[in-house]
Design a protein around this motif. Structure first.
Motif, PDB file in Angstrom:
ATOM      1  N   ILE A   1     -43.033  29.469  13.912  1.00  0.00           N
ATOM      2  CA  ILE A   1     -41.778  30.090  13.477  1.00  0.00           C
ATOM      3  C   ILE A   1     -40.581  29.184  13.756  1.00  0.00           C
ATOM      4  O   ILE A   1     -39.550  29.273  13.078  1.00  0.00           O
ATOM      5  N   PHE A   2     -40.722  28.287  14.709  1.00  0.00           N
ATOM      6  CA  PHE A   2     -39.642  27.333  14.955  1.00  0.00           C
ATOM      7  C   PHE A   2     -39.529  26.368  13.783  1.00  0.00           C
ATOM      8  O   PHE A   2     -38.425  26.072  13.304  1.00  0.00           O
ATOM      9  N   ALA A   3     -40.664  25.848  13.309  1.00  0.00           N
ATOM     10  CA  ALA A   3     -40.645  24.920  12.176  1.00  0.00           C
ATOM     11  C   ALA A   3     -40.055  25.584  10.940  1.00  0.00           C
ATOM     12  O   ALA A   3     -39.280  24.971  10.193  1.00  0.00           O
ATOM     13  N   GLU A   4     -40.408  26.847  10.707  1.00  0.00           N
ATOM     14  CA  GLU A   4     -39.855  27.569   9.561  1.00  0.00           C
ATOM     15  C   GLU A   4     -38.336  27.630   9.656  1.00  0.00           C
ATOM     16  O   GLU A   4     -37.618  27.336   8.681  1.00  0.00           O
ATOM     17  N   ARG A   5     -37.846  27.981  10.791  1.00  0.00           N
ATOM     18  CA  ARG A   5     -36.399  28.142  10.978  1.00  0.00           C
ATOM     19  C   ARG A   5     -35.682  26.801  10.847  1.00  0.00           C
ATOM     20  O   ARG A   5     -34.617  26.696  10.225  1.00  0.00           O
ATOM     21  N   PHE A   6     -36.272  25.768  11.449  1.00  0.00           N
ATOM     22  CA  PHE A   6     -35.657  24.437  11.421  1.00  0.00           C
ATOM     23  C   PHE A   6     -35.644  23.867  10.006  1.00  0.00           C
ATOM     24  O   PHE A   6     -34.623  23.343   9.539  1.00  0.00           O
ATOM     25  N   LEU A   7     -36.776  23.946   9.311  1.00  0.00           N
ATOM     26  CA  LEU A   7     -36.867  23.303   8.001  1.00  0.00           C
ATOM     27  C   LEU A   7     -36.042  24.023   6.939  1.00  0.00           C
ATOM     28  O   LEU A   7     -35.537  23.388   6.002  1.00  0.00           O
ATOM     29  N   LYS A   8     -35.905  25.327   7.049  1.00  0.00           N
ATOM     30  CA  LYS A   8     -35.035  26.026   6.106  1.00  0.00           C
ATOM     31  C   LYS A   8     -33.602  25.516   6.249  1.00  0.00           C
ATOM     32  O   LYS A   8     -32.892  25.327   5.252  1.00  0.00           O
ATOM     33  N   LEU A   9     -33.177  25.279   7.468  1.00  0.00           N
ATOM     34  CA  LEU A   9     -31.849  24.697   7.688  1.00  0.00           C
ATOM     35  C   LEU A   9     -31.813  23.260   7.167  1.00  0.00           C
ATOM     36  O   LEU A   9     -30.849  22.854   6.501  1.00  0.00           O
ATOM     37  N   PHE A  10     -32.861  22.501   7.457  1.00  0.00           N
ATOM     38  CA  PHE A  10     -32.909  21.091   7.040  1.00  0.00           C
ATOM     39  C   PHE A  10     -32.778  20.963   5.520  1.00  0.00           C
ATOM     40  O   PHE A  10     -31.953  20.178   5.012  1.00  0.00           O
ATOM     41  N   PHE A  11     -33.568  21.732   4.778  1.00  0.00           N
ATOM     42  CA  PHE A  11     -33.561  21.597   3.331  1.00  0.00           C
ATOM     43  C   PHE A  11     -32.297  22.193   2.689  1.00  0.00           C
ATOM     44  O   PHE A  11     -31.997  21.899   1.531  1.00  0.00           O
ATOM     45  N   SER A  12     -31.555  22.986   3.441  1.00  0.00           N
ATOM     46  CA  SER A  12     -30.277  23.456   2.920  1.00  0.00           C
ATOM     47  C   SER A  12     -29.223  22.359   2.955  1.00  0.00           C
ATOM     48  O   SER A  12     -28.173  22.467   2.305  1.00  0.00           O
ATOM     49  N   HIS A  13     -29.498  21.273   3.675  1.00  0.00           N
ATOM     50  CA  HIS A  13     -28.553  20.163   3.784  1.00  0.00           C
ATOM     51  C   HIS A  13     -29.065  18.871   3.147  1.00  0.00           C
ATOM     52  O   HIS A  13     -28.255  18.037   2.731  1.00  0.00           O
ATOM     53  N   VAL A  14     -30.359  18.671   3.085  1.00  0.00           N
ATOM     54  CA  VAL A  14     -30.929  17.395   2.656  1.00  0.00           C
ATOM     55  C   VAL A  14     -31.764  17.607   1.393  1.00  0.00           C
ATOM     56  O   VAL A  14     -32.707  18.404   1.384  1.00  0.00           O
ATOM     57  N   THR A  15     -31.414  16.901   0.341  1.00  0.00           N
ATOM     58  CA  THR A  15     -32.188  16.935  -0.903  1.00  0.00           C
ATOM     59  C   THR A  15     -32.997  15.657  -1.018  1.00  0.00           C
ATOM     60  O   THR A  15     -32.777  14.685  -0.285  1.00  0.00           O
ATOM     61  N   LEU A  16     -33.911  15.643  -1.985  1.00  0.00           N
ATOM     62  CA  LEU A  16     -34.728  14.448  -2.192  1.00  0.00           C
ATOM     63  C   LEU A  16     -33.867  13.242  -2.539  1.00  0.00           C
ATOM     64  O   LEU A  16     -34.156  12.114  -2.115  1.00  0.00           O
ATOM     65  N   ASP A  17     -32.792  13.463  -3.256  1.00  0.00           N
ATOM     66  CA  ASP A  17     -31.909  12.353  -3.639  1.00  0.00           C
ATOM     67  C   ASP A  17     -31.236  11.712  -2.429  1.00  0.00           C
ATOM     68  O   ASP A  17     -30.785  10.564  -2.509  1.00  0.00           O
ATOM     69  N   ASP A  18     -31.160  12.451  -1.335  1.00  0.00           N
ATOM     70  CA  ASP A  18     -30.537  11.901  -0.127  1.00  0.00           C
ATOM     71  C   ASP A  18     -31.445  10.947   0.638  1.00  0.00           C
ATOM     72  O   ASP A  18     -30.987  10.232   1.535  1.00  0.00           O
ATOM     73  N   THR A  19     -32.739  10.959   0.311  1.00  0.00           N
ATOM     74  CA  THR A  19     -33.705  10.156   1.067  1.00  0.00           C
ATOM     75  C   THR A  19     -33.907   8.804   0.417  1.00  0.00           C
ATOM     76  O   THR A  19     -33.545   8.583  -0.740  1.00  0.00           O
ATOM     77  N   GLU A  20     -34.498   7.890   1.142  1.00  0.00           N
ATOM     78  CA  GLU A  20     -34.708   6.521   0.663  1.00  0.00           C
ATOM     79  C   GLU A  20     -36.091   6.380   0.039  1.00  0.00           C
ATOM     80  O   GLU A  20     -36.985   5.727   0.574  1.00  0.00           O
ATOM     81  N   ASN A  21     -36.259   7.060  -1.110  1.00  0.00           N
ATOM     82  CA  ASN A  21     -37.532   6.979  -1.851  1.00  0.00           C
ATOM     83  C   ASN A  21     -38.728   7.400  -1.009  1.00  0.00           C
ATOM     84  O   ASN A  21     -39.796   6.805  -1.087  1.00  0.00           O
ATOM     85  N   ASN A  22     -38.545   8.420  -0.180  1.00  0.00           N
ATOM     86  CA  ASN A  22     -39.636   8.932   0.652  1.00  0.00           C
ATOM     87  C   ASN A  22     -40.105  10.285   0.126  1.00  0.00           C
ATOM     88  O   ASN A  22     -40.155  11.271   0.855  1.00  0.00           O
ATOM     89  N   LYS A  23     -40.439  10.303  -1.154  1.00  0.00           N
ATOM     90  CA  LYS A  23     -40.795  11.545  -1.820  1.00  0.00           C
ATOM     91  C   LYS A  23     -42.027  12.187  -1.204  1.00  0.00           C
ATOM     92  O   LYS A  23     -42.094  13.417  -1.031  1.00  0.00           O
ATOM     93  N   ALA A  24     -43.041  11.388  -0.863  1.00  0.00           N
ATOM     94  CA  ALA A  24     -44.304  11.946  -0.341  1.00  0.00           C
ATOM     95  C   ALA A  24     -44.063  12.700   0.963  1.00  0.00           C
ATOM     96  O   ALA A  24     -44.561  13.813   1.155  1.00  0.00           O
TER      97      ALA A  24
END
Length: 801
Positions: A566-589
């Motif tokens: 449940i910690f990972a769920e809570r953390f990642l929902k926050l993470f993905f609300s701020h970080v999109t794939l376009d923000d990463t350095e071609n680390n799609k996988a």
């Protein structure tokens, strides 16, 4: 030249073989004795060659039925014969383990295994385990009931030892080349004190004190809060309100809470819960327990049933102790998790002379007592050392000595509750015979340390839990830092009355539970300590119990194996609300693997290991500028504080103080993600199909003497220390038990190992695969002798005198 080489080599080889046949070389045993086909290790492969029960030591008829998992079911006519036989049978399966653990506790391993273990031996004597065990053994042997039980158990162990020839010795005695000593009640006390150290010996006062010297009060309290964020306490406030307190003993609690210096690694996790019949399909209570300890072979626990006309109990025991520690009888069931409340304080002493013969206390000089310790070291002359004692306790390390553990301060006396004499074993003897809630509470009154969350259910429909132990009455936060040993302002004077301990019975919600978290909220008037487990396991357990009003055994099995994070769920929902794939350095996988994860720490998935990398990188981005101060590296705040900082968007901590620009939450998370991808590629490779939680984290079960071939390699375990299935690299569920208190008890369980301590036995580690796959065994709880039952594979019997 060559013509002379072969004869010379043969002479040298023959000399080596002749010498090594009767002499030990390093850790290698005398090969002649070890390889002897008639008395060496080849003889350690017979699971059914159990010596006959000695009739001359038994008062009446005894029968022992071993089922197809080699669990003994002992049927006796009286307590003496029951506990004698328990000692005899346990020694048959686990003698080496029993003695090895007591040698460790008493600081004697180097006597048998050599100088490599000398410093570890010194440590166990310096912290006073042997002295504490002697006091406890004296108390146990003065109790009219328990002394008879312990004497009978000891007699049974020694009867088995006396029956042994070299041929019969357990494998490790031959491998390590020594022989067993006779058992004593002291050895049972040593096991008790070693377990107390394992469960209460955590201490961070040294590091807390250092942190308090370099951090502002605001940073101190925020980074290391006394109560972990998001916590659901074991005993809700509305249940605390039902306890009647004596106001005269309760210190005034200030409004400002002082920080902790927590370390998540202390809590790999233990769980227990009991559900009333109002929430079960059967209409009867169900109790579950899975204590999580360091995993080893031979296994921590030994499964057994004990039956006389006065009792019928089943469960697991610690090899070397009489009775059942966790289990059930015909009327009740009980289980435990570690309480974690503080029973260990450090006091900085002021010695009045360089020789440290006196110390200052309350304006007077008190004499130091030195205890001489002699260590017999195999292959060397004796080593003489001494331990300094004050009235507060031993001073393990002086300023001229290097502590065995970094957390130990120098020139400090340790006040540890386990130094006090006690008789915890009596609690379990009484629980074995208990019939109802009143018996349960009466039994707990004998229990002091290591404190446990005792959970209970019975056939009458009652469920209950009690945070049980002996706790000093403290001023708020007393003992959180190294205390001043020059006066009595921080010493322990009184203890919380047993009837005022945190507890609840039959709550309206229909269940009780614990997962090592904070036992109480703000309404409890006594200070118990801090540094408890974070919120995740406790909340997940409560959520699953709250949502189901038709609970059955199948549901309980699923809960115990639950790896939802449940910690990972809570953390990642926050993470993905701020970080999109376009923000990463071609680390799609990597991005997609986390995005598509369903938040279970399943062994075959790559996402859990990626998430741990991401969390570590995020914590470093947020905290490194706050915890690196000059040459000091303070502890990383717990993950819950990291999550709280992100959820509150607390810019004062999110911004990196070492850079000229101001970072915001999005900057920090993107930097953490990119760093995660770099670290994974460097550590594990770029092919995510070759990465998995089970492979790259996994669990090992080590042999007690760390003999590699006698333990396991990586087990691809699911779960994590913050999931209900709380596994990590060396710890995990040491015993899973589910008991349905229907008219005829229905119970299931398993543990990672086997009944036998003999590495050559098929019962040494035969439970591990089923434990790993969450396959339970139905526990054969017999109400009468199982003569003729198909699952019985071996029977011992004696008519007695």
């Amino acid at each position: 030249m060559r013509r002379f080489f072969l004869p010379a080599a043969l002479i040298i080889l023959s000399t080596i073989l002749f010498y090594s046949g009767n002499n030990k070389i390093g850790i290698i045993p005398p090969l002649g004795k070890f390889l002897n086909p008639y008395s060496g290790f080849w003889q350690n492969d017979n699971d059914f060659d159990i010596p006959a029960l000695p009739a001359q030591h038994l008062n009446s008829k005894v029968e022992v039925f071993f089922d197809d998992r080699m669990v003994p079911h002992i049927f006796a006519e009286n307590d003496h014969d029951l506990y004698f036989t328990q000692g005899f049978v346990t020694a048959y399966h686990r003698l080496w383990q029993m003695e090895f653990q007591t040698l460790a506790a008493s600081g004697r391993l180097s006597e048998f295994l050599g100088p490599a273990l000398l410093e570890y031996d010194k440590f166990n004597r310096k912290i006073g385990i042997p002295d504490a065990a002697e006091k406890t053994a004296n108390v146990m042997m003065q109790h009219p009931e328990y002394s008879k039980i312990l004497s009978a158990f000891t007699e049974g162990v020694n009867s088995y030892i006396s029956s042994l020839s070299h041929t019969d010795l357990p494998f490790e005695y031959k491998l390590l080349d020594y022989e067993p000593e006779l058992w004593k009640p002291l050895k049972t006390a040593l096991l008790s004190k070693m377990m107390a150290w394992d469960l209460t010996g955590r201490n961070n006062e040294k590091f807390r004190t250092i942190a308090s010297n370099v951090l502002s009060e605001e940073n101190l309290n925020y980074m290391y809060p006394i109560v972990s964020p998001f916590i659901e306490p074991i005993i809700p406030d509305q249940e605390i309100d039902k306890i009647k307190f004596r106001n005269e003993d309760i210190p005034q609690i200030p409004l400002t809470k002082i920080n902790s210096y927590p370390d998540e690694s202390y809590y790999p996790g233990s769980n227990n819960w009991a559900v009333s019949g109002t929430k079960t399909k059967s209409g009867k209570p169900i109790l579950c327990n899975d204590p999580h300890l360091g995993l080893s072979l031979p296994s921590v626990w030994y499964e057994i049933q004990l039956h006389t006309p006065e009792q019928n109990v089943y469960g697991v025991t610690l090899p070397g102790s009489p009775g059942v520690i966790i289990g059930f009888n015909e009327n009740i069931s009980w289980g435990v998790t570690n309480a974690g409340s503080d029973v260990f304080d450090w006091y900085l002493m002021k010695f009045t002379d360089s020789a440290k013969t006196n110390y200052e206390f309350n304006g007077s000089k008190l004499p130091v007592k030195y205890k001489k310790e002699i260590y017999k070291v195999k292959g060397r002359t004796d080593v003489v050392d001494s331990v300094l004692y004050t009235h507060l306790g031993p001073v393990p390390y002086l300023d001229s000595e290097s502590p065995f553990y970094e957390s130990f301060p120098q020139n400090c006396a340790m006040r540890w509750l386990a130094h006090d004499p006690s008789a915890e074993g009596l609690t379990f003897i009484k629980l074995n015979k208990a019939k109802n809630y009143d018996d349960f509470i009466s039994a707990l009154d004998f229990y002091t340390v290591p404190a446990q969350n005792f959970i209970f259910a019975d056939k009458d429909g009652d469920i209950a839990i009690r945070h049980n132990g002996k706790f000093p009455i403290r001023e708020h936060a007393q003992g959180r830092f190294i205390s001043d040993g020059r006066n009595d302002k921080s010493t322990w004077e009184k203890f919380i009355p047993m009837n005022e301990l945190p507890s609840m019975k039959n709550p309206e919600r229909g269940f009780v539970s614990s997962a090592n978290q904070d036992p109480v909220g703000d309404s409890y008037p006594y200070y118990l300590g801090d540094g408890y487990a974070t919120y995740e396991r406790g909340k997940r357990i409560n959520d699953l119990l709250r949502e189901n009003d038709s609970i059955d055994i199948k549901y309980m099995k699923t809960m115990q194996g639950d790896s939802y994070n449940i910690f990972a769920e809570r953390f990642l929902k926050l993470f993905f609300s701020h970080v999109t794939l376009d923000d990463t350095e071609n680390n799609k996988a990597v991005y997609d693997t986390l995005k598509n994860w369903q938040y279970t720490n399943a062994s075959k998935l790559a996402a859990p290991i990626i998430f741990e990398y991401l969390l570590q990188s995020t914590s470093e981005e947020i905290w490194n500028d706050n915890i690196t101060i000059d040459s000091l590296n303070l502890a990383m705040p717990v993950r819950d504080v990291t999550l709280l900082t992100l959820e509150e968007n607390n810019q004062s901590y999110i911004d990196n103080l070492t850079t000229p620009q101001e970072e915001d939450i999005k900057n920090i998370l993107i930097m953490a993600f990119n760093k995660t991808c770099e670290n994974i590629k460097s550590d594990l490779g770029s092919d995510l199909s070759k990465i998995s939680w089970g492979k790259n984290r996994g669990t090992v079960i080590r042999h007690l003497a760390r003999v590699p071939a006698l333990g396991t390699n990586y087990l691809p375990t699911s779960g994590n220390y913050n999931t209900i299935n709380a596994t990590n690299y060396t710890h995990g569920p040491s015993w899973r038990m589910i008991v349905s208190l229907t008219d005829t008890i229905e119970a299931y369980g398993h543990y990672p190992g086997g009944q036998s301590g003999n590495p050559g036995s098929r019962f040494y580690n035969n439970f591990i695969d089923d434990w790993l796959d969450m396959k339970y065994y139905k526990l054969n709880f017999y109400y009468s002798k199982p003569s003729g039952n198909s699952e019985i594979i071996l029977t011992l019997n004696s008519e007695g005198k």
